[in-house]
Enzyme design. Structure first.
Site, mmCIF file in Angstrom:
data_model
loop_
_atom_site.group_PDB
_atom_site.id
_atom_site.type_symbol
_atom_site.label_atom_id
_atom_site.label_comp_id
_atom_site.label_asym_id
_atom_site.label_seq_id
_atom_site.Cartn_x
_atom_site.Cartn_y
_atom_site.Cartn_z
ATOM 1 N N ARG A 174 0.807 -1.228 0.000
ATOM 2 C CA ARG A 174 0.000 0.000 0.000
ATOM 3 C C ARG A 174 0.841 1.279 0.000
ATOM 4 N NH1 ARG A 174 -2.431 -3.672 -1.310
ATOM 5 N NH2 ARG A 174 -4.338 -4.532 -0.435
ATOM 6 N N SER A 225 -10.548 0.516 3.692
ATOM 7 C CA SER A 225 -9.879 -0.067 4.856
ATOM 8 C C SER A 225 -9.193 1.030 5.669
ATOM 9 C CB SER A 225 -8.845 -1.095 4.422
ATOM 10 O OG SER A 225 -9.465 -2.184 3.774
ATOM 11 N N GLU A 295 -4.145 2.776 7.303
ATOM 12 C CA GLU A 295 -3.950 2.705 5.861
ATOM 13 C C GLU A 295 -4.580 3.927 5.215
ATOM 14 O OE1 GLU A 295 -5.784 -0.023 2.314
ATOM 15 O OE2 GLU A 295 -4.636 -1.076 3.870
#
Length: 302
Positions: A174, A225, A295
């Site tokens: 990510r 998320s 995140e």
């Protein structure tokens, strides 16, 4: 800033708004005003915008479709540049596709699947733009952008544009080189896909969409998320086992469908979401001694 606004309008750069609420441009429907909000109508106009930003030394931030973002209730200082319909070009050359940073990732995955090209099935439910997906190495279902990206055209703050290879993007979980090491805007991306059996590809796309609909909240605004998976553990599972699903602070609530999603259940503020994030961090650490890291990208005035 008045001088810059005058210049932007003279150049017919695209959409230009002062004090535009970012809640209108984020998937969680939260965010205070941007001092100046610009949606360039072309790559050339994006370059001109960055020239003015550099000339006037304004802080800036680029956004796409506003997923994976939590914007402060106090908004964002300086200039917010939105990559949208002016940067959504698409060229398909056999199994190689070249696409603008403003193109919807879901729309791209759907369109490409119908052409019998495989490799983008994982993106069928990721509600972001191509630029945002490359920027954060978006992924799902065991794959991510790093698996298919050949190169990306990046506009840097100093006005230079450069094609960065997959290796130069320095993808990890990510993240990419663009987040801290070399901040820039993803203008275009080139993906290398493979020819496949159209029926199977479309079927897998539908399975991925169905899975997301069955396991993730879709009836409330959310940012995707919230936490990175603290491997070998999974954020959603830790939150669920801790009994935190459904817990709320103000208008922000941990989804009952998936523990790693915080939804805007009604007039939530960024402050509500941040308080809930901290509550989860404190609870998970006290129970399991696991440090949770976000995140979702948290930006804007403190």
């Amino acid at each position: 800033m008045d001088e810059m606004i005058t210049q932007l309008k003279e150049w017919n750069i695209g959409k230009v708004k002062q004090n535009e609420l970012l809640s209108n441009h984020t998937t969680i429907k939260i965010g205070g005003p941007a001092d100046l909000f610009i949606e360039p109508s072309s790559t050339e106009n994006l370059i001109k915008v960055m020239e003015l930003v550099r000339k006037h030394q304004f802080p800036w931030r680029a956004i796409g479709r506003g997923s994976n973002l939590l914007v402060s209730d106090k908004g964002i200082e300086g200039v917010v540049i939105k990559l949208g319909s002016g940067l959504d070009q698409l060229t398909v050359n056999d199994s190689e596709i070249r696409v603008g940073g403003g193109y919807s990732l879901v729309s791209l995955a759907t369109k490409i699947s119908k052409m019998g090209l495989t490799g983008l099935e994982f993106a069928s439910g990721i509600p972001g733009s191509v630029g945002g997906a490359v920027y954060m190495n978006a992924g799902a279902h065991g794959s991510d952008i790093s698996k298919i990206l050949s190169k990306a055209l990046i506009l840097f703050e100093n006005g230079t544009m450069e094609w960065l290879s997959n290796e130069e993007m320095e993808f990890t979980y990510r993240t990419s080189v663009l987040q801290k090491k070399r901040p820039g805007i993803v203008v275009e991306a080139v993906f290398q896909l493979e020819a496949g059996e159209k029926t199977r590809i479309v079927s897998q796309m539908q399975k991925n969409k169905d899975y997301r609909k069955e396991t993730q909240p879709w009836n409330f605004p959310c940012a995707g998320s919230i936490f990175r998976n603290p491997l070998p553990n999974y954020a959603g599972k830790l939150i669920e086992v801790a009994g935190l699903k459904g817990h709320s602070i103000g208008g922000a609530k941990i989804s009952e469908m998936h523990g790693n999603f915080i939804v805007n259940a009604g007039n939530a503020t960024a402050g509500d979401v941040l308080a809930l994030i901290q509550y989860v961090k404190d609870t998970i650490y006290s129970l399991y001694e696991v440090k949770m890291e976000t995140e979702v990208e948290i930006i804007g005035r403190k």
